[in-house]
Write an enzyme that holds these catalytic residues in place. Structure first.
Site, PDB file in Angstrom:
ATOM      1  CB  CYS A  72      -0.894   0.007   1.364  1.00 38.91           C
ATOM      2  SG  CYS A  72      -1.719   1.576   1.248  1.00 38.91           S
ATOM      3  CG  HIS A 190      -7.270   7.664   0.141  1.00 40.92           C
ATOM      4  ND1 HIS A 190      -7.620   6.341   0.045  1.00 40.92           N
ATOM      5  CD2 HIS A 190      -7.356   8.163  -1.373  1.00 40.92           C
ATOM      6  CE1 HIS A 190      -7.977   6.053  -1.322  1.00 40.92           C
ATOM      7  NE2 HIS A 190      -7.749   7.127  -2.043  1.00 40.92           N
TER       8      HIS A 190
END
Length: 363
Positions: A72, A190
């Site tokens: 990630c 996010h």
């Protein structure tokens, strides 16, 4: 609450800003990836039929798509995974998108496609940023504490101010996409912020409606909508001293909730301390109700509507639009012929019933 900011530069020159609740944290870690400077090709072409700008950003075709947890790019950096965030831990981070749709560093383009004046184009000047809400890869926004949400609101407001000051930016749009069902390509919690070089079609249409309402009635359209919803009550999902969340009377989406501050402001920068605090608690409550509705994580888009930089200030009203494509525990709403071809939405769920179900929902 004061957000403590620490700006740094990533190895390819992009800006990154740490927003911390605690002062004095060590933010000296450097980006060890040795990236080459980013190359952004972005242009805007005007559709002469709809009179709307379309952004064409061919470099985004190779952007990161659903990486494994170990790879990630939004997690803190470890020796085994050098990421966009050099620090070993963080609260909230904002950085320039590596695969930006709009940028301050784009090449100029000829004013017409193929030299034909019918097809206008401009450089894709603007800015796109990523906002990481937590360093916990497995968290969602709904899992955050109110003080973290409050820090995020401060970051949104700060970046609205910064992007509004950039040359060419006419509208700032913070938003979050959650769930692969609506196209999320990174699972880490996010959102993003776009600084557009034009006023978006949706905003232009809303402000035109608001202007006509003002000319006809003398009132503000959004003030009057909020007053009507509070008086009716049947579509309100939740409320507190400074915010009201309600299902709109004519929703396009199976699950759609609007959050209005009870006192009119134009954009995130104008929210006072109490409004920011109360938003954090109400928003988390609404997100939890959405997840409880079908007993599964709700895919959603969360979109801030705020005044453009230069226009519409007589009529704009900051509000958040939250909506989902999920219409049942095992069914999604797809945009079919009427929606995609004609822009006419067909909703299978009565809004008053959805509001009642959300009021009854508990996580």
């Amino acid at each position: 609450m004061i957000a403590h900011q620490t700006p740094i530069r990533l190895s390819d020159g992009r800006e990154l800003i740490y927003f911390d609740a605690t002062e004095g944290l060590d933010r000296t870690a450097v980006d060890r990836r040795g990236l080459e400077p980013t190359s952004v090709f972005s242009e805007m072409r005007l559709d002469p039929v709809t009179d709307e700008w379309v952004v064409i950003a061919s470099h985004r075709q190779g952007r990161t798509h659903l990486p494994t947890t170990a790879d990630c790019p939004l997690c803190p950096t470890t020796d085994g995974n050098l990421t966009e965030i050099p620090a070993a831990e963080y609260d909230v981070v904002v950085f320039e998108n590596r695969f930006s749709s709009l940028s301050q560093q784009v090449p100029d383009v000829e004013p017409f496609v193929g030299g034909d004046a019918l097809y206008r184009r401009r450089p894709g000047v603007g800015r796109c940023e990523v906002v990481c809400f937590s360093d916990d890869h497995d968290a969602s926004f709904v899992d955050l504490k109110p003080d973290r949400v409050r820090l995020i609101v401060d970051a949104w407001a700060d970046r609205t101010d910064a992007l509004s000051a950039l040359s060419g930016v006419e509208q700032v749009f913070p938003f979050e996409n959650r769930g692969e069902e609506i196209g999320v390509t990174l699972r880490h919690p996010h959102g993003q912020i776009y600084g557009y070089p034009f006023v978006t079609p949706r905003t232009e249409r809303m402000l035109a409606s608001a202007r006509r309402h003002r000319e006809r009635t003398g009132g503000n359209l959004f003030v009057d909508i909020l007053r009507a919803e509070q008086a009716a009550g049947e579509r309100i999902v939740a409320r507190n001293e400074h915010w009201t969340a309600f299902v709109p009377a004519a929703p396009r989406w199976p699950v759609e909730i609007h959050l209005y501050p009870n006192r009119r402001v134009l954009d995130l920068r104008e929210l006072d301390e109490a409004q920011r605090d109360d938003f954090a608690t109400l928003y988390l409550d609404v997100l939890a109700r959405m997840d409880a509705l079908y007993g599964v994580p709700m895919p959603y888009i969360s979109a801030w509507h705020q005044a453009p930089v230069l226009t519409g200030h007589d009529d704009a009203y900051l509000h958040l639009q939250l909506f989902s494509v999920r219409r049942a525990v095992d069914k999604l709403k797809y945009l079919a012929g009427s929606e995609s071809g004609m822009g006419v939405f067909v909703n299978d769920i009565i809004p008053e019933r959805m509001a009642a179900r959300l009021r009854e929902s508990r996580r």
